[in-house]
Design a protein around this motif. Sequence first.
Motif, PDB file in Angstrom:
ATOM      1  N   ASP A 207      42.363  34.228  40.186  1.00 58.51           N
ATOM      2  CA  ASP A 207      41.549  35.090  39.176  1.00 58.51           C
ATOM      3  C   ASP A 207      40.340  35.411  40.463  1.00 58.51           C
ATOM      4  O   ASP A 207      39.721  36.582  40.447  1.00 58.51           O
ATOM      5  CB  ASP A 207      40.961  34.379  38.144  1.00 58.51           C
ATOM      6  CG  ASP A 207      42.016  34.402  37.130  1.00 58.51           C
ATOM      7  OD1 ASP A 207      42.916  35.257  37.139  1.00 58.51           O
ATOM      8  OD2 ASP A 207      41.693  33.468  36.100  1.00 58.51           O
TER       9      ASP A 207
ATOM     10  N   ASP B  63      41.623  37.785  43.163  1.00 62.64           N
ATOM     11  CA  ASP B  63      41.755  39.244  42.739  1.00 62.64           C
ATOM     12  C   ASP B  63      40.587  40.200  42.714  1.00 62.64           C
ATOM     13  O   ASP B  63      40.330  41.271  42.837  1.00 62.64           O
ATOM     14  CB  ASP B  63      42.287  39.160  41.358  1.00 62.64           C
ATOM     15  CG  ASP B  63      43.679  38.760  41.272  1.00 62.64           C
ATOM     16  OD1 ASP B  63      44.460  38.908  42.180  1.00 62.64           O
ATOM     17  OD2 ASP B  63      44.416  38.396  40.011  1.00 62.64           O
ATOM     18  N   LYS B  64      39.272  39.341  42.795  1.00 65.98           N
ATOM     19  CA  LYS B  64      38.245  40.201  42.806  1.00 65.98           C
ATOM     20  C   LYS B  64      37.561  40.395  44.123  1.00 65.98           C
ATOM     21  O   LYS B  64      36.638  41.075  44.235  1.00 65.98           O
ATOM     22  CB  LYS B  64      36.874  39.267  42.024  1.00 65.98           C
ATOM     23  CG  LYS B  64      37.100  39.109  40.582  1.00 65.98           C
ATOM     24  CD  LYS B  64      36.152  38.142  39.843  1.00 65.98           C
ATOM     25  CE  LYS B  64      36.222  37.769  38.354  1.00 65.98           C
ATOM     26  NZ  LYS B  64      37.511  37.352  38.020  1.00 65.98           N
TER      27      LYS B  64
END
Length: 428
Positions: free
Chosen positions: A420, A423-424
């Motif tokens: 997560d 992915d940023k």
Amino acid sequence: MDREITRRGLLKGSVLFVAGAAVSACSTADPLARNDAPAGSGAAKITLTHWYHEYGEEGTQQAAMRYAADFTKANPDIAVKVSWIPGDYATKWTAAVLTPDGPDVYEVNDVSPNMVKAGQVTPLDEVLGAEKADFNTKVLAPYTWGGKVYAVPMVIDPMLVFYRKSLFAKAGVSVPTSFAEFSAAARKLTQGKQKGLFAGNDGVGPLGQMVPWSNGDLLIDDREITYDDPKVVRALTALKELYDSKATLQGYSTDWWDPGALINGAAAMQWVGMWAVPGLTEAIGDDFDAFALPPFGPGGQAVVNMGGWVQVVNGKSRNLEAAKRYVRWLWVDNTAAQTDWNLAYGFHIPPRNSAAAQAGKLSAGPAKTVMDAVAAHGTKQPALWTPEVRQPYTDAVTAIVKKGADPKRTLSEAAGRSQDILDKVPVL
């Protein structure tokens, strides 16, 4: 046995990498409010600011000032203001480069896509020029985004396992060639107050990353988290067995970056950097050598972790071309200064291959062993394996090895959190 050893005295002031980070201090508490005097600023039309974290080596600050003065002698239109930055260097440079008033040139360990997108760095391919081929490709790779290189290496710090030869001989232990042999050696070398291995005061240290890494690229592969893998489960299970065996030194007066435990005989093996060679030589003569962390499991690979520092140019600099000119002069053209910086004060590898090959101090004894291990097994941390991305993994290692958490479930949950975060990170 337990005489107190200071980091500066023992390491001969070398710069210190815990899984990629340095211990620093400084002459001023506010680097934005006060800088050291610029070198030769009388007739200069431009003044560059150059930030360093404060190295532990005695003489490094004077050397940095001397290099700046030499540059200005050769380029009288450009003065260089050298600043030695105190305390938490990473926090200070991160805040400083948010505006155009930050340093023109500064040193870092990593260059992230976020830094590139924010203009905190600028491409340096023209600075490297044709000499790019003379730099270690593994070292350059994590600083390359979208086919452009954003940093010039200045210090290479390999980390691996050092050991006391006399203690190996006494226990009848040979240099291990697999993690199973390494773990068995640690147990056999644990005798009385002497532990077999020191990898960190928590009993795990960098091995939490290094042991799975020896299976291959099983932490992160480009933009995919890969540590949720049965091989990593097995590696961390084996690391827990070593931890539970009580063969690892814990709670020592200094941490893994300081070779005091090896010198004092508190441990027979220690994960530490090449920076420790001068201090070890002074204290115990030739009674030590080094080896790469052995591979874990079939098809694995030995590991030497290649840390270090690189120079970057602030993309917001008002003197961009002058800053690039300075960086090329110092960290590309000036191999004499690079060798001086790396070997006259501490003990590191000069960044240009040709300079390292000509360095007599690296051609014999344990230093030669390290150089050979780097050539065969040197591995650089992937650029996307940032502190934020790896934190869930680090927490998982602690839970598995020290607290007995279920490895498969713990890694799976941690991998999701890491993914997560990853992915940023912007795609370049």
